[in-house]
Design a protein around this motif. Structure first.
Motif, PDB file in Angstrom:
ATOM      1  N   ALA A  57       0.828  -1.208   0.000  1.00 55.72           N
ATOM      2  CA  ALA A  57       0.000   0.000   0.000  1.00 55.72           C
ATOM      3  C   ALA A  57       0.861   1.256   0.000  1.00 55.72           C
ATOM      4  O   ALA A  57       0.600   2.210  -0.756  1.00 55.72           O
ATOM      5  N   ILE A  58       1.899   1.277   0.847  1.00 51.21           N
ATOM      6  CA  ILE A  58       2.796   2.429   0.901  1.00 51.21           C
ATOM      7  C   ILE A  58       3.510   2.602  -0.441  1.00 51.21           C
ATOM      8  O   ILE A  58       3.595   3.702  -0.994  1.00 51.21           O
ATOM      9  N   MET A  59       4.026   1.489  -0.981  1.00 53.60           N
ATOM     10  CA  MET A  59       4.749   1.542  -2.252  1.00 53.60           C
ATOM     11  C   MET A  59       3.845   2.064  -3.373  1.00 53.60           C
ATOM     12  O   MET A  59       4.217   2.976  -4.123  1.00 53.60           O
ATOM     13  N   MET A  60       2.633   1.502  -3.474  1.00 51.33           N
ATOM     14  CA  MET A  60       1.743   1.880  -4.562  1.00 51.33           C
ATOM     15  C   MET A  60       1.159   3.278  -4.367  1.00 51.33           C
ATOM     16  O   MET A  60       0.752   3.916  -5.335  1.00 51.33           O
ATOM     17  N   SER A  61       1.148   3.771  -3.138  1.00 48.74           N
ATOM     18  CA  SER A  61       0.714   5.153  -2.938  1.00 48.74           C
ATOM     19  C   SER A  61       1.708   6.101  -3.604  1.00 48.74           C
ATOM     20  O   SER A  61       1.323   7.140  -4.148  1.00 48.74           O
ATOM     21  N   GLY A  62       2.998   5.731  -3.557  1.00 48.98           N
ATOM     22  CA  GLY A  62       4.004   6.528  -4.254  1.00 48.98           C
ATOM     23  C   GLY A  62       3.829   6.470  -5.754  1.00 48.98           C
ATOM     24  O   GLY A  62       3.873   7.500  -6.444  1.00 48.98           O
ATOM     25  N   VAL A  63       3.620   5.269  -6.275  1.00 46.21           N
ATOM     26  CA  VAL A  63       3.381   5.107  -7.716  1.00 46.21           C
ATOM     27  C   VAL A  63       2.126   5.866  -8.130  1.00 46.21           C
ATOM     28  O   VAL A  63       2.105   6.560  -9.165  1.00 46.21           O
ATOM     29  N   ALA A  64       1.067   5.757  -7.335  1.00 42.93           N
ATOM     30  CA  ALA A  64      -0.202   6.423  -7.644  1.00 42.93           C
ATOM     31  C   ALA A  64      -0.034   7.942  -7.662  1.00 42.93           C
ATOM     32  O   ALA A  64      -0.612   8.629  -8.522  1.00 42.93           O
ATOM     33  N   ALA A 315      -7.828  10.928 -12.641  1.00 49.70           N
ATOM     34  CA  ALA A 315      -6.489  10.478 -12.257  1.00 49.70           C
ATOM     35  C   ALA A 315      -6.539   9.602 -11.013  1.00 49.70           C
ATOM     36  O   ALA A 315      -5.800   8.609 -10.905  1.00 49.70           O
ATOM     37  N   ASP A 316      -7.409   9.946 -10.080  1.00 51.43           N
ATOM     38  CA  ASP A 316      -7.561   9.113  -8.887  1.00 51.43           C
ATOM     39  C   ASP A 316      -8.087   7.737  -9.271  1.00 51.43           C
ATOM     40  O   ASP A 316      -7.653   6.715  -8.736  1.00 51.43           O
ATOM     41  N   GLY A 317      -9.025   7.708 -10.223  1.00 53.00           N
ATOM     42  CA  GLY A 317      -9.541   6.426 -10.690  1.00 53.00           C
ATOM     43  C   GLY A 317      -8.463   5.581 -11.352  1.00 53.00           C
ATOM     44  O   GLY A 317      -8.329   4.386 -11.073  1.00 53.00           O
ATOM     45  N   VAL A 318      -7.657   6.206 -12.209  1.00 52.59           N
ATOM     46  CA  VAL A 318      -6.572   5.493 -12.883  1.00 52.59           C
ATOM     47  C   VAL A 318      -5.566   4.981 -11.857  1.00 52.59           C
ATOM     48  O   VAL A 318      -5.082   3.842 -11.943  1.00 52.59           O
ATOM     49  N   ALA A 319      -5.239   5.819 -10.871  1.00 50.29           N
ATOM     50  CA  ALA A 319      -4.279   5.426  -9.834  1.00 50.29           C
ATOM     51  C   ALA A 319      -4.791   4.230  -9.035  1.00 50.29           C
ATOM     52  O   ALA A 319      -4.028   3.311  -8.705  1.00 50.29           O
ATOM     53  N   THR A 320      -6.092   4.230  -8.746  1.00 53.10           N
ATOM     54  CA  THR A 320      -6.687   3.108  -8.016  1.00 53.10           C
ATOM     55  C   THR A 320      -6.614   1.825  -8.838  1.00 53.10           C
ATOM     56  O   THR A 320      -6.331   0.750  -8.315  1.00 53.10           O
ATOM     57  N   VAL A 321      -6.852   1.940 -10.144  1.00 54.04           N
ATOM     58  CA  VAL A 321      -6.758   0.776 -11.033  1.00 54.04           C
ATOM     59  C   VAL A 321      -5.335   0.218 -11.028  1.00 54.04           C
ATOM     60  O   VAL A 321      -5.122  -0.999 -10.893  1.00 54.04           O
ATOM     61  N   ILE A 322      -4.352   1.089 -11.139  1.00 57.97           N
ATOM     62  CA  ILE A 322      -2.951   0.653 -11.161  1.00 57.97           C
ATOM     63  C   ILE A 322      -2.564  -0.010  -9.839  1.00 57.97           C
ATOM     64  O   ILE A 322      -1.931  -1.073  -9.818  1.00 57.97           O
ATOM     65  N   ALA A 323      -2.958   0.619  -8.733  1.00 59.53           N
ATOM     66  CA  ALA A 323      -2.587   0.092  -7.412  1.00 59.53           C
ATOM     67  C   ALA A 323      -3.204  -1.277  -7.156  1.00 59.53           C
ATOM     68  O   ALA A 323      -2.540  -2.207  -6.684  1.00 59.53           O
ATOM     69  N   THR A 324      -4.500  -1.421  -7.439  1.00 58.73           N
ATOM     70  CA  THR A 324      -5.189  -2.676  -7.132  1.00 58.73           C
ATOM     71  C   THR A 324      -4.875  -3.781  -8.130  1.00 58.73           C
ATOM     72  O   THR A 324      -5.099  -4.960  -7.840  1.00 58.73           O
ATOM     73  N   SER A 325      -4.340  -3.438  -9.297  1.00 59.10           N
ATOM     74  CA  SER A 325      -4.020  -4.458 -10.296  1.00 59.10           C
ATOM     75  C   SER A 325      -2.911  -5.394  -9.817  1.00 59.10           C
ATOM     76  O   SER A 325      -2.766  -6.499 -10.339  1.00 59.10           O
ATOM     77  N   ILE A 360       7.888   4.778  -2.101  1.00 55.59           N
ATOM     78  CA  ILE A 360       8.227   3.579  -2.871  1.00 55.59           C
ATOM     79  C   ILE A 360       9.384   2.830  -2.211  1.00 55.59           C
ATOM     80  O   ILE A 360       9.356   1.607  -2.071  1.00 55.59           O
ATOM     81  N   LEU A 361      10.395   3.578  -1.787  1.00 49.98           N
ATOM     82  CA  LEU A 361      11.549   2.958  -1.119  1.00 49.98           C
ATOM     83  C   LEU A 361      11.135   2.321   0.202  1.00 49.98           C
ATOM     84  O   LEU A 361      11.581   1.233   0.552  1.00 49.98           O
ATOM     85  N   LEU A 362      10.248   2.997   0.933  1.00 51.11           N
ATOM     86  CA  LEU A 362       9.775   2.469   2.218  1.00 51.11           C
ATOM     87  C   LEU A 362       9.017   1.159   2.026  1.00 51.11           C
ATOM     88  O   LEU A 362       9.082   0.245   2.859  1.00 51.11           O
ATOM     89  N   GLY A 363       8.312   1.059   0.898  1.00 53.57           N
ATOM     90  CA  GLY A 363       7.577  -0.164   0.605  1.00 53.57           C
ATOM     91  C   GLY A 363       8.476  -1.359   0.343  1.00 53.57           C
ATOM     92  O   GLY A 363       8.006  -2.506   0.346  1.00 53.57           O
ATOM     93  N   LEU A 364       9.744  -1.097   0.125  1.00 55.75           N
ATOM     94  CA  LEU A 364      10.701  -2.185  -0.125  1.00 55.75           C
ATOM     95  C   LEU A 364      11.420  -2.623   1.148  1.00 55.75           C
ATOM     96  O   LEU A 364      12.448  -3.283   1.081  1.00 55.75           O
ATOM     97  N   VAL A 365      10.876  -2.239   2.306  1.00 54.53           N
ATOM     98  CA  VAL A 365      11.458  -2.631   3.597  1.00 54.53           C
ATOM     99  C   VAL A 365      10.476  -3.559   4.322  1.00 54.53           C
ATOM    100  O   VAL A 365       9.579  -3.091   5.034  1.00 54.53           O
ATOM    101  N   PRO A 366      10.591  -4.876   4.145  1.00 52.79           N
ATOM    102  CA  PRO A 366       9.656  -5.826   4.769  1.00 52.79           C
ATOM    103  C   PRO A 366       9.591  -5.702   6.296  1.00 52.79           C
ATOM    104  O   PRO A 366       8.542  -5.951   6.887  1.00 52.79           O
TER     105      PRO A 366
END
Length: 489
Positions: A57-64, A315-325, A360-366
């Motif tokens: 979620a954190i990672m994809m929030s950056g992408v979104a 844009a919010d709709g597109v971002a949601t599609v990308i994140a949930t995909s 995005i970087l934070l999302g890569l820290v398990p």
């Protein structure tokens, strides 16, 4: 001008920094990190309660956020964090009692992905026809009701699912969030949720030290036996760097409540018309939320953002599609970050690009994700008591700001009925395969009921409520002196 070229400025006290400007990179990085902290609490609390992976979620929030800024061409500075509007829909999917039974994480992200497509299409409509076209179908009385029923429908999740794990920790955490939200000024007040989560975490650890283990029920087990409120065994085993793992196959129900959230990571979504209908009401809330946020940014920056309103919603709709995909959480523009802009008067999109990269970087820290997953349920209980209540009351805020007249039965009657259907978790069975419940049923009654009532009502009827509560201002103007009994006989 390129979106990735900003004019370097050094503003004086009180001077604003426009979206196309930036401070020195050192200060910009600091502001970007501040934006990450601002969205932090809610962005990973909501994935947890939706049974989704916090790291993803954190990672994809950056992408979104990057996608959003590109689509709006840098005109609307904003961060996209996890949306709370879909928590109710996810809960409904996990507890669905129709044919085929409840769904799992893939069903939740699949349904939300379709909702994202619908939101993107609404953005296209707004872009070409204007916001009035949407307002005709979803006037403030309807959008306010949907926002309200989404928030209040979640009350049992806070009080009956999370809070029983330790009612005292939940209440004290709730009190801390309230006091910090209203007592702290500036940036600290805007991240009260995040500070409250840290406070509750530490409080649970102190309770373990002072009172020892507890035997109170946890969401995954009504009789768990003696256990610590804070369990970091998963944190110890987690790696410092790596991509979120893949979701295990065959999962059904909310894995957070099942105590199996570590089994959820990235995955491809699954699709069901029934589950899609359970989350679609959230689109109404997101339209209202995004339009409100764009107007707020417009007022702060002094720029006319109406021409990009449709782009922002889409844009919010597109971002949601990308994140949930990929199994991530739904997104929305964040009031917390808009608040940071209001406090700092720095509207530079450069800071948001930095924030997105940090996320995005934070999302890569398990190990970070493991710490989040280990949040004690009672702490989530205290936080969700505040968050769900705030979501519900935002509906009332929409009514108030738009002057909705509840003396008019057209507004009062269908809206009231729909809200009670949703909050009361009513069910209406159409076939063995299709059952409408809670939020979906309530939203249907609110939207259709309102428009049918408008058709039926006389054109000149604007008052005469079914239940009379006094003329406007009655309760404000009543200053009658206290009545004293005469004890003389």
């Amino acid at each position: 001008m390129s979106m990735f070229k900003w004019d370097l400025v050094d503003p004086g006290p009180g001077e604003a920094v426009a979206p196309h400007q930036r401070l020195a990179w050192g200060k910009t990085v600091g502001l970007g990190a501040q934006h990450v902290v601002a969205m932090f609490g809610a962005t990973f609390v909501f994935p947890i309660v939706m049974g989704l992976d916090a790291n993803l979620a954190i990672m994809m929030s950056g992408v979104a956020t990057i996608c959003f800024l590109l689509i709006v061409k840098g005109k609307v500075p904003s961060y996209l964090g996890t949306s709370a509007a879909f928590v109710g829909g996810a809960t409904a999917i996990y507890s669905y009692s129709g044919e085929g039974g409840p769904g799992g994480p893939a069903d939740v992200t699949g349904a939300i992905l379709v909702a994202g497509v619908v939101l993107a299409l609404v953005g296209v409509v707004i872009h070409f026809l204007g916001a009035d076209a949407v307002n005709a179908v979803l006037p403030p009385v309807v959008t306010g009701a949907v926002v309200m029923l989404i928030g209040f429908n979640l009350a049992p999740v806070a009080t009956q699912t999370y809070m029983p794990a330790d009612p005292w920790v939940a209440i004290i955490t709730m009190a801390a969030v309230i006091l910090m939200a209203v007592g702290l000024r500036g940036f600290l007040g805007r991240v009260a949720i995040f500070l409250g989560l840290i406070f509750g975490y530490v409080l649970s650890w102190v309770f373990d030290l002072v009172f020892g283990k507890t035997s109170l029920p946890v969401p995954s087990n009504p009789d768990p036996g003696p256990h610590n409120r804070v369990d970091w065994s998963g944190v110890t085993d987690a790696a410092w760097f790596g991509f979120p793992g893949r979701t295990e196959g065959g999962l059904v129900g909310n894995q957070n409540l099942a105590g199996n959230l570590d089994a959820v990571g990235w995955h491809t979504p699954a699709f069901s018309i029934t589950f899609v209908l359970l989350v679609l009401p959230a689109v109404i809330a997101l339209v209202a939320e995004n339009v409100g946020h764009v107007k707020a940014v417009s007022e702060m920056t002094g720029a006319d953002l109406d021409p990009v309103m449709g782009r922002a919603v889409g844009a919010d709709g597109v971002a949601t599609v990308i994140a949930t995909s990929v199994g991530g959480s739904p997104t929305t523009t964040y009031a917390e970050n808009i608040g940071v802009m209001a406090a700092t008067r720095v509207y530079s999109t450069a800071a948001y690009f930095v924030a997105a990269l940090v996320a995005i970087l934070l999302g890569l820290v398990p190990k970070f994700g493991a710490i989040v997953n280990a949040t004690p349920p009672a702490v989530l209980g205290g936080i969700t008591l505040v968050l769900y209540g705030m979501i519900g009351l935002l509906g009332a805020k929409i009514w108030r700001e738009n002057g909705v007249n509840f003396a008019n039965p057209v507004n009062l009657v269908p809206i009231g009925a729909g809200i009670i259907l949703a909050i009361g978790e009513a069910q209406l069975k159409f076939t063995d395969d299709f059952v409408l419940t809670g939020i979906a049923l309530g939203t249907l009654v609110v939207v259709l009921g309102y428009h049918v009532a408008r058709l039926v009502a006389p054109s000149d009827r604007d008052d005469g409520a079914v239940i009379t509560v006094g003329r406007p201002g009655t309760n404000v103007e009543d200053h009658a002196a206290p009545h004293h009994h005469d004890h003389k006989h």
